[in-house]
Design an enzyme around this catalytic site. Structure first.
Site, short mmCIF file in Angstrom:
data_model
loop_
_atom_site.label_atom_id
_atom_site.label_comp_id
_atom_site.label_asym_id
_atom_site.label_seq_id
_atom_site.Cartn_x
_atom_site.Cartn_y
_atom_site.Cartn_z
N GLY A 55 71.48 41.82 153.64
CA GLY A 55 71.88 41.33 154.83
C GLY A 55 71.93 42.15 155.98
O GLY A 55 70.81 42.60 156.54
N GLY A 56 72.89 42.95 156.37
CA GLY A 56 73.05 43.79 157.54
C GLY A 56 72.05 44.78 157.56
O GLY A 56 71.49 45.27 158.59
N SER A 92 75.85 43.78 150.22
CA SER A 92 75.74 45.21 150.80
C SER A 92 75.00 46.44 150.32
O SER A 92 75.39 47.28 150.04
CB SER A 92 77.53 45.75 150.96
OG SER A 92 78.14 44.92 151.88
N GLU A 101 75.86 37.08 144.98
CA GLU A 101 76.42 37.80 146.02
C GLU A 101 77.99 37.66 145.82
O GLU A 101 78.56 36.78 145.95
CB GLU A 101 75.89 37.04 147.35
CG GLU A 101 75.88 35.48 147.28
CD GLU A 101 75.71 35.10 148.81
OE1 GLU A 101 75.34 35.83 149.57
OE2 GLU A 101 76.19 33.77 148.65
N HIS A 155 74.12 30.03 150.27
CA HIS A 155 74.62 31.32 150.67
C HIS A 155 76.17 31.11 150.87
O HIS A 155 76.84 30.09 151.28
CB HIS A 155 74.06 31.72 152.01
CG HIS A 155 74.38 33.44 152.23
ND1 HIS A 155 75.77 33.56 152.81
CD2 HIS A 155 73.54 34.36 152.26
CE1 HIS A 155 75.82 34.90 153.06
NE2 HIS A 155 74.41 35.50 152.57
N GLY A 180 79.24 41.77 153.94
CA GLY A 180 79.51 42.19 155.39
C GLY A 180 80.88 43.11 155.32
O GLY A 180 81.43 43.51 156.41
N ASN A 238 67.95 39.00 154.93
CA ASN A 238 68.68 37.88 155.88
C ASN A 238 69.02 38.26 156.78
O ASN A 238 70.13 38.91 157.04
CB ASN A 238 69.50 37.25 154.82
CG ASN A 238 70.32 36.27 155.23
OD1 ASN A 238 70.05 35.44 156.37
ND2 ASN A 238 71.64 36.03 154.72
#
Length: 252
Positions: free
Chosen positions: A237-238, A216, A171, A100, A177, A9
């Site tokens: 994610g990141g 994460s 999540e 989300h 994040g 994502n």
């Protein structure tokens, strides 16, 4: 047996040049093959869906599917700024993220809206990735499982047996994040609770629905997370912005 699924994502990141570099790097990394029985997808921002769809085809990335980060709860009509499921399907999307935590927090999306979006995705032939999770306050007050299972139950009440064609992503909001991550056992415990909640509706559905972890996920924790019996992959994610990290997670 449930396949292991890794979905990247990108959130509101990327540009034409970096997207091209990302796909090229992933294509090179996947040339030698990927672990059997796994599926992979990437979810860029709406403006880049067409570009990424073309790049995936140009590089013959049979291992990699395209997904979207959100979808309208409506089919078509006077909904300025919305993107319909049929539009996403036409762009080549196979997956779409709904509910989300960032959408729930920033846009006050409720469980009913999330279920409506999931139905739109299903009706257009896509797999919705339904996100559920608890905040730090909810976990610290000992209500984490209650909150998450309530979110799951609301999806069950609307989607019923169509849940068999969905994915669920757990999540923990406090881990998104922040660099924090639930331990593999904490994540497994919640995934097990989600599966038990699904089993109250239908044991076959519960045994077949993939439940991804989405807090994460990184190359250094993916192996331990994915080894857990009720963790069927990751919503990344990141770390998915770095193609080498994404490849490492896919191969974990």
């Amino acid at each position: 047996m449930r396949p292991l699924i890794v979905i990247g994502n990108w959130k509101m990141n990327g540009n034409l040049a970096s997207n091209q570099d990302w796909v090229k790097t992933v294509a090179r990394g996947m040339e030698s093959g990927m672990p059997a029985g796994r599926k992979f997808a990437v979810c860029p921002s709406f403006p880049y869906l067409s570009q990424c769809s073309t790049l995936i085809k140009e590089h013959s990335l049979a291992f990699l599917s395209l997904g979207a980060q959100d979808v309208s709860a409506h089919g078509a009509g006077a909904y300025t700024g919305e993107v319909g499921a049929s539009m996403l399907k036409e762009m080549g999307c196979e997956y779409v993220i709904v509910g989300h935590s960032e959408r729930r927090q920033m846009h006050q999306e409720a469980d009913e809206s999330v279920a409506a979006k999931a139905l739109q995705a299903l009706d257009s032939g896509m797999t919705p990735v339904i996100c559920v999770g608890e905040t730090a306050d909810e976990r610290n007050s000992g209500r984490a499982e209650e909150i998450v299972c309530s979110q799951v139950a609301k999806q069950v009440s609307v989607l019923q047996d169509r849940l068999a064609d969905c994915l669920i992503a757990y999540e923990p909001v406090w881990a998104i994040g922040t660099g924090k991550v639930a331990s593999a056992q904490v994540a497994q415990d919640m995934h097990r609770a989600i599966r038990m909640q699904l089993a109250e509706f239908d044991e076959d559905v519960a045994s077949h629905v993939g439940i991804l972890y989405g807090g994460s996920v990184k190359p250094d924790n993916a192996v331990e997370l994915f080894a857990m019996p009720d963790i069927d992959g990751g919503l990344v994610g990141g770390a998915s912005l770095n193609p080498q990290d994404f490849l490492a997670i896919c191969q974990a």
